[in-house]
Write a protein that holds these residues in place. Structure first.
Motif, PDB file in Angstrom:
ATOM      1  N   LYS A 142       0.829  -1.204   0.000  1.00 44.73           N
ATOM      2  CA  LYS A 142       0.000   0.000   0.000  1.00 44.73           C
ATOM      3  C   LYS A 142       0.862   1.252   0.000  1.00 44.73           C
ATOM      4  CE  LYS A 142      -4.343  -1.607   1.970  1.00 44.73           C
ATOM      5  NZ  LYS A 142      -5.156  -1.094   0.887  1.00 44.73           N
ATOM      6  N   ILE A 143       2.012   1.181   0.706  1.00 44.35           N
ATOM      7  CA  ILE A 143       2.897   2.339   0.757  1.00 44.35           C
ATOM      8  C   ILE A 143       3.574   2.559  -0.593  1.00 44.35           C
ATOM      9  CG2 ILE A 143       5.036   3.236   1.768  1.00 44.35           C
ATOM     10  CD1 ILE A 143       4.186   1.879   4.375  1.00 44.35           C
ATOM     11  N   SER A 144       4.029   1.458  -1.214  1.00 43.60           N
ATOM     12  CA  SER A 144       4.765   1.567  -2.472  1.00 43.60           C
ATOM     13  C   SER A 144       3.868   1.841  -3.664  1.00 43.60           C
ATOM     14  CB  SER A 144       5.560   0.279  -2.715  1.00 43.60           C
ATOM     15  OG  SER A 144       4.695  -0.824  -2.814  1.00 43.60           O
ATOM     16  N   LYS A 145       2.557   1.570  -3.517  1.00 40.20           N
ATOM     17  CA  LYS A 145       1.645   1.781  -4.636  1.00 40.20           C
ATOM     18  C   LYS A 145       1.523   3.274  -4.920  1.00 40.20           C
ATOM     19  CE  LYS A 145      -2.942   0.483  -6.278  1.00 40.20           C
ATOM     20  NZ  LYS A 145      -4.225  -0.147  -5.921  1.00 40.20           N
ATOM     21  N   PRO A 146       1.773   3.692  -6.159  1.00 46.12           N
ATOM     22  CA  PRO A 146       1.715   5.125  -6.456  1.00 46.12           C
ATOM     23  C   PRO A 146       0.308   5.670  -6.306  1.00 46.12           C
ATOM     24  CG  PRO A 146       1.938   3.844  -8.482  1.00 46.12           C
ATOM     25  CD  PRO A 146       2.121   2.890  -7.336  1.00 46.12           C
ATOM     26  N   ALA A 147       0.239   6.858  -5.777  1.00 48.82           N
ATOM     27  CA  ALA A 147      -1.061   7.490  -5.591  1.00 48.82           C
ATOM     28  C   ALA A 147      -1.673   7.840  -6.942  1.00 48.82           C
ATOM     29  CB  ALA A 147      -0.899   8.769  -4.750  1.00 48.82           C
ATOM     30  N   LYS A 148      -2.979   7.694  -6.987  1.00 50.67           N
ATOM     31  CA  LYS A 148      -3.695   7.977  -8.230  1.00 50.67           C
ATOM     32  C   LYS A 148      -3.661   9.472  -8.506  1.00 50.67           C
ATOM     33  CE  LYS A 148      -8.110   7.126 -10.516  1.00 50.67           C
ATOM     34  NZ  LYS A 148      -9.490   6.609 -10.345  1.00 50.67           N
ATOM     35  N   LYS A 149      -3.243   9.795  -9.699  1.00 52.45           N
ATOM     36  CA  LYS A 149      -3.139  11.198 -10.060  1.00 52.45           C
ATOM     37  C   LYS A 149      -4.526  11.763 -10.362  1.00 52.45           C
ATOM     38  CE  LYS A 149       1.539  11.109 -11.958  1.00 52.45           C
ATOM     39  NZ  LYS A 149       2.368  11.381 -13.146  1.00 52.45           N
ATOM     40  N   GLU A 150      -4.760  12.922  -9.782  1.00 57.84           N
ATOM     41  CA  GLU A 150      -6.025  13.590 -10.038  1.00 57.84           C
ATOM     42  C   GLU A 150      -5.990  14.219 -11.427  1.00 57.84           C
ATOM     43  OE1 GLU A 150      -8.676  13.641  -8.218  1.00 57.84           O
ATOM     44  OE2 GLU A 150      -7.796  12.475  -6.588  1.00 57.84           O
ATOM     45  N   PRO A 151      -7.086  14.108 -12.161  1.00 56.90           N
ATOM     46  CA  PRO A 151      -7.097  14.714 -13.497  1.00 56.90           C
ATOM     47  C   PRO A 151      -6.944  16.224 -13.428  1.00 56.90           C
ATOM     48  CG  PRO A 151      -9.295  14.006 -12.847  1.00 56.90           C
ATOM     49  CD  PRO A 151      -8.354  13.469 -11.815  1.00 56.90           C
ATOM     50  N   VAL A 152      -6.093  16.746 -14.263  1.00 54.67           N
ATOM     51  CA  VAL A 152      -5.846  18.187 -14.295  1.00 54.67           C
ATOM     52  C   VAL A 152      -6.820  18.827 -15.262  1.00 54.67           C
ATOM     53  CG1 VAL A 152      -4.143  19.978 -14.774  1.00 54.67           C
ATOM     54  CG2 VAL A 152      -3.417  17.795 -13.796  1.00 54.67           C
ATOM     55  N   GLU A 153      -7.544  19.778 -14.743  1.00 51.59           N
ATOM     56  CA  GLU A 153      -8.499  20.451 -15.607  1.00 51.59           C
ATOM     57  C   GLU A 153      -7.772  21.346 -16.604  1.00 51.59           C
ATOM     58  OE1 GLU A 153     -11.328  22.601 -13.383  1.00 51.59           O
ATOM     59  OE2 GLU A 153     -12.117  20.846 -12.319  1.00 51.59           O
ATOM     60  N   LYS A 154      -8.166  21.212 -17.841  1.00 47.62           N
ATOM     61  CA  LYS A 154      -7.571  22.019 -18.884  1.00 47.62           C
ATOM     62  C   LYS A 154      -8.181  23.415 -18.862  1.00 47.62           C
ATOM     63  CE  LYS A 154      -6.362  18.277 -22.037  1.00 47.62           C
ATOM     64  NZ  LYS A 154      -6.518  17.738 -23.397  1.00 47.62           N
ATOM     65  N   VAL A 155      -7.305  24.388 -18.822  1.00 45.35           N
ATOM     66  CA  VAL A 155      -7.760  25.770 -18.827  1.00 45.35           C
ATOM     67  C   VAL A 155      -7.882  26.232 -20.274  1.00 45.35           C
ATOM     68  CG1 VAL A 155      -7.259  28.128 -18.081  1.00 45.35           C
ATOM     69  CG2 VAL A 155      -6.589  26.176 -16.656  1.00 45.35           C
ATOM     70  N   ALA A 156      -9.027  26.783 -20.556  1.00 43.42           N
ATOM     71  CA  ALA A 156      -9.247  27.234 -21.932  1.00 43.42           C
ATOM     72  C   ALA A 156      -8.257  28.338 -22.288  1.00 43.42           C
ATOM     73  CB  ALA A 156     -10.674  27.742 -22.090  1.00 43.42           C
ATOM     74  N   LYS A 157      -7.608  28.144 -23.411  1.00 41.91           N
ATOM     75  CA  LYS A 157      -6.604  29.104 -23.843  1.00 41.91           C
ATOM     76  C   LYS A 157      -7.286  30.325 -24.460  1.00 41.91           C
ATOM     77  CE  LYS A 157      -2.225  29.295 -26.293  1.00 41.91           C
ATOM     78  NZ  LYS A 157      -1.302  28.571 -27.186  1.00 41.91           N
ATOM     79  N   MET A 158      -6.975  31.477 -23.921  1.00 41.43           N
ATOM     80  CA  MET A 158      -7.591  32.708 -24.420  1.00 41.43           C
ATOM     81  C   MET A 158      -6.967  33.079 -25.757  1.00 41.43           C
ATOM     82  SD  MET A 158      -9.827  33.529 -22.208  1.00 41.43           S
ATOM     83  CE  MET A 158     -10.194  35.219 -22.642  1.00 41.43           C
ATOM     84  N   PRO A 159      -7.788  33.494 -26.732  1.00 44.12           N
ATOM     85  CA  PRO A 159      -7.231  33.905 -28.014  1.00 44.12           C
ATOM     86  C   PRO A 159      -6.345  35.136 -27.859  1.00 44.12           C
ATOM     87  CG  PRO A 159      -9.563  34.449 -27.881  1.00 44.12           C
ATOM     88  CD  PRO A 159      -9.241  33.622 -26.691  1.00 44.12           C
ATOM     89  N   LYS A 160      -5.238  35.115 -28.573  1.00 43.01           N
ATOM     90  CA  LYS A 160      -4.279  36.209 -28.472  1.00 43.01           C
ATOM     91  C   LYS A 160      -4.728  37.400 -29.312  1.00 43.01           C
ATOM     92  CE  LYS A 160       0.645  37.160 -28.751  1.00 43.01           C
ATOM     93  NZ  LYS A 160       1.953  36.628 -29.113  1.00 43.01           N
ATOM     94  N   GLU A 161      -4.585  38.574 -28.740  1.00 41.04           N
ATOM     95  CA  GLU A 161      -4.971  39.792 -29.451  1.00 41.04           C
ATOM     96  C   GLU A 161      -3.746  40.672 -29.686  1.00 41.04           C
ATOM     97  OE1 GLU A 161      -7.976  41.958 -27.409  1.00 41.04           O
ATOM     98  OE2 GLU A 161      -9.520  40.440 -27.658  1.00 41.04           O
ATOM     99  N   GLU A 162      -3.771  41.352 -30.795  1.00 35.98           N
ATOM    100  CA  GLU A 162      -2.761  42.373 -31.068  1.00 35.98           C
ATOM    101  C   GLU A 162      -3.378  43.424 -31.990  1.00 35.98           C
ATOM    102  OE1 GLU A 162      -0.040  40.547 -34.462  1.00 35.98           O
ATOM    103  OE2 GLU A 162       0.219  39.443 -32.581  1.00 35.98           O
ATOM    104  N   LYS A 163      -2.810  44.604 -31.981  1.00 33.17           N
ATOM    105  CA  LYS A 163      -3.361  45.732 -32.742  1.00 33.17           C
ATOM    106  C   LYS A 163      -3.323  45.425 -34.242  1.00 33.17           C
ATOM    107  CE  LYS A 163      -5.142  49.857 -32.257  1.00 33.17           C
ATOM    108  NZ  LYS A 163      -6.357  50.079 -31.463  1.00 33.17           N
ATOM    109  N   ALA A 164      -4.471  45.605 -34.886  1.00 29.13           N
ATOM    110  CA  ALA A 164      -4.549  45.337 -36.334  1.00 29.13           C
ATOM    111  C   ALA A 164      -3.869  46.466 -37.121  1.00 29.13           C
ATOM    112  CB  ALA A 164      -6.004  45.199 -36.744  1.00 29.13           C
TER     113      ALA A 164
END
Length: 210
Positions: A142-164
């Motif tokens: 039980k000690i040596s068994k690796p802990a279950k990794k919690e799923p990492v929530e994906k953060v929505a990538k914001m669209p990049k803006e720049e002056k036209a």
């Protein structure tokens, strides 16, 4: 000749009788040894109790209070450590305690009891040792068994803006795609799609930047 046979028969009878007496005497010797051992233990216990009483009688009230406080503190620490133990650790500790007790009883039986009693005690001690090893192995797993990794929530990538720039307004228009609020979508030289918002900023819709 008859006299010789009679003498031999008498000697054989005496030999058998002597062996029977010797065998009957073995349990009594073993019992006497055990009773002596028990008496020694009782005497030692009484001597220890007497010594403890004399020591406590010689103590001052302050020393007694300090001793009681130290005893209470030790007990509290022990209780806290027991409460912090996992179920696996508690099971391992109990199995180890049972194994020690069984081994001690086996040694005692081998010293004072019969062969059958000693064998039974040794068998119980061996079983307790196996149970202790099994619990210890389960705990290690039980000690040596690796802990279950919690799923990492994906953060929505914001669209990049720049002056036209003026050139951005002259890029080819993608008539199949519309931006937010029906904004016109342009296609850059490298295939990147973007729209120009009301603030005059160019916002990309895809990962490919022009």
């Amino acid at each position: 000749m008859k006299k010789t046979f009679a003498v031999l028969g008498l000697m054989l009878s005496l030999l058998v009788a002597f062996q029977g007496v010797a065998q009957d005497d073995k349990p009594s010797k073993s019992k006497a040894k055990k009773e002596l051992s028990d008496a020694d233990k009782a005497a030692q216990k009484a001597a220890r109790a007497e010594k403890k009483a004399a020591k406590e009688a010689a103590m001052t009230p302050q020393e007694k209070a300090a001793k009681d406080a130290a005893k209470a503190e030790k007990k509290a620490a022990k209780d806290a450590a027991r409460a912090a133990m996992t179920p696996e650790e508690k099971a391992a500790k109990k199995a180890e305690k049972d194994a020690k007790k069984a081994t001690k009883e086996a040694d005692k039986a081998a010293m004072n009891g019969t062969d059958e009693t000693a064998k039974a005690a040794k068998k119980a001690a061996k079983k307790a040792e196996k149970e202790k090893d099994a619990v210890a192995g389960l705990k290690d797993d039980k000690i040596s068994k690796p802990a279950k990794k919690e799923p990492v929530e994906k953060v929505a990538k914001m669209p990049k803006e720049e002056k036209a720039t003026p050139a951005d307004y002259k890029a080819p228009v993608d008539k199949t795609t519309k931006g937010p609020g029906g904004a016109t979508v342009y296609v850059g030289p490298r295939g990147g799609k973007y729209y120009i918002n009301k603030n005059g900023n160019k916002t990309y819709l895809s990962s490919v930047k022009n």
